[in-house]
Design a protein around this motif. Structure first.
Motif, mmCIF file in Angstrom:
data_model
loop_
_atom_site.group_PDB
_atom_site.id
_atom_site.type_symbol
_atom_site.label_atom_id
_atom_site.label_comp_id
_atom_site.label_asym_id
_atom_site.label_seq_id
_atom_site.Cartn_x
_atom_site.Cartn_y
_atom_site.Cartn_z
ATOM 1 N N GLY A 187 66.723 14.247 18.875
ATOM 2 C CA GLY A 187 66.961 13.012 18.145
ATOM 3 C C GLY A 187 66.283 11.808 18.769
ATOM 4 N N LYS A 188 65.893 10.868 17.921
ATOM 5 C CA LYS A 188 65.286 9.620 18.372
ATOM 6 C C LYS A 188 66.279 8.467 18.381
ATOM 7 C CE LYS A 188 60.499 10.526 16.896
ATOM 8 N NZ LYS A 188 59.809 10.158 18.151
ATOM 9 N N ALA A 189 67.412 8.642 17.685
ATOM 10 C CA ALA A 189 68.357 7.538 17.568
ATOM 11 C C ALA A 189 69.724 8.062 17.173
ATOM 12 C CB ALA A 189 67.871 6.526 16.526
ATOM 13 N N VAL A 190 70.744 7.272 17.498
ATOM 14 C CA VAL A 190 72.106 7.611 17.076
ATOM 15 C C VAL A 190 72.826 6.325 16.684
ATOM 16 C CG1 VAL A 190 72.925 7.573 19.476
ATOM 17 C CG2 VAL A 190 74.260 8.764 17.739
ATOM 18 N N ILE A 191 73.556 6.396 15.586
ATOM 19 C CA ILE A 191 74.402 5.297 15.136
ATOM 20 C C ILE A 191 75.783 5.521 15.743
ATOM 21 C CG2 ILE A 191 75.482 4.207 13.128
ATOM 22 C CD1 ILE A 191 72.999 5.230 11.510
#
Length: 290
Positions: free
Chosen positions: A204-208
């Motif tokens: 993954g590149k990002a997480v909310i």
């Protein structure tokens, strides 16, 4: 003082240049008219040069974040893995506004939280350490992490939903971002950081982060910082589109995958951030590099 350099830096798996490939260069060329692309991630002959470059771009990223309005009290942090010591990373000192940070202000800590270099008189955010150390442990490929409590990121995080592929730019997160929906309060415990790292996943590149904000990663601080700015704006666009109440047209999986492939290489994302970095450099006469 910073950890000393004992050998020349080669493009190996321990540095921020690790996964730069010919494919990345080809993508950059394809995005420029007649193939005259901008230069990608620079290469250096020593750890000392690489370290200084990283710290300057880290400080520059904070200046961009300040101008974008991401500062919220003492919350928010950027970390960058040391190019020589894989078990050490640099992070911002606690209580200094993003818009005042310089390269020399950064603190180097190991994965156990011991200060081992840099600004040894400063202290770091305890929750920030738990989050960043967990991600650095879990993802050896990640060399930079950005997390702040930006306004639209916090607003969108309340829904605990991933972003929809409703425009070209948000496709940079196509099947590369997740939602951490197990909010456990301020991350003062190692377990909270570990759960966030697990939610980010292996690629993954990002997480909310539900009820919290956004977190992005990259092979350079420039990549992670550009992705953070893009994700914050994508949250704002999503909120505006939802509020309009009209039917939304979602980008097809085929086109979203194409956009992701073209726009999400480490070199491309590095290049994307340089306009922001250069603007901040001009406005401040490069004072953040000190």
């Amino acid at each position: 003082m910073a950890p000393s350099a004992t050998a020349d830096l080669v493009n190996t798996s321990s540095g921020p240049l690790a996964k730069t490939t010919n494919d990345d260069v080809d993508v950059l060329a394809s995005m420029a008219h007649r193939g005259k692309s901008l230069p990608g991630i620079p290469k250096f002959s020593s750890h000392v040069e690489t370290r200084q470059w990283q710290l300057e771009h880290m400080a520059g990223a904070f200046r961009v974040f300040a101008r974008e309005g991401y500062a919220e009290g003492i919350s928010g942090h950027i970390s960058v893995r040391d190019p020589e010591w894989a078990d050490r990373f640099w992070i911002n000192p606690l209580g200094v506004h993003f818009g005042l940070l310089r390269a020399s202000d950064m603190i180097c800590v190991d994965l156990d939280g011991e200060v081992v270099g840099g600004n040894t008189t400063g202290s770091i955010n305890a929750a920030g350490f738990q989050i960043h150390s967990a991600v650095h442990r879990a993802r050896p490929d990640v060399h930079a992490i950005c997390h702040t409590h930006s306004v639209h990121g916090r607003a969108w995080s309340a829904f605990a939903r991933p972003l929809e592929m409703i425009n070209q730019d948000v496709c940079y997160f196509y099947k590369a971002h997740s939602v951490y929906s197990d909010y456990g309060g301020i991350a003062n415990e190692a377990s909270e950081g570990q759960r966030i790292a697990k939610s980010l996943g292996d690629e993954g590149k990002a997480v909310i982060l539900m009820n919290h904000g956004l977190l992005t990663v990259g092979q350079t601080v420039d990549e992670a910082a550009f992705l953070f700015c893009l994700m914050e704006r994508s949250c704002k666009v999503q909120l505006l589109a939802d509020r309009a109440g009209h039917e939304k047209h979602i980008v097809s999986d085929k086109e979203a995958a194409y956009n992701f492939r073209m726009g999400s290489t480490p070199d491309t994302l590095y290049v994307e951030f340089q306009r922001h970095y250069q603007y901040e450099e001009a406005l401040s006469s490069g004072s953040f590099k000190q």
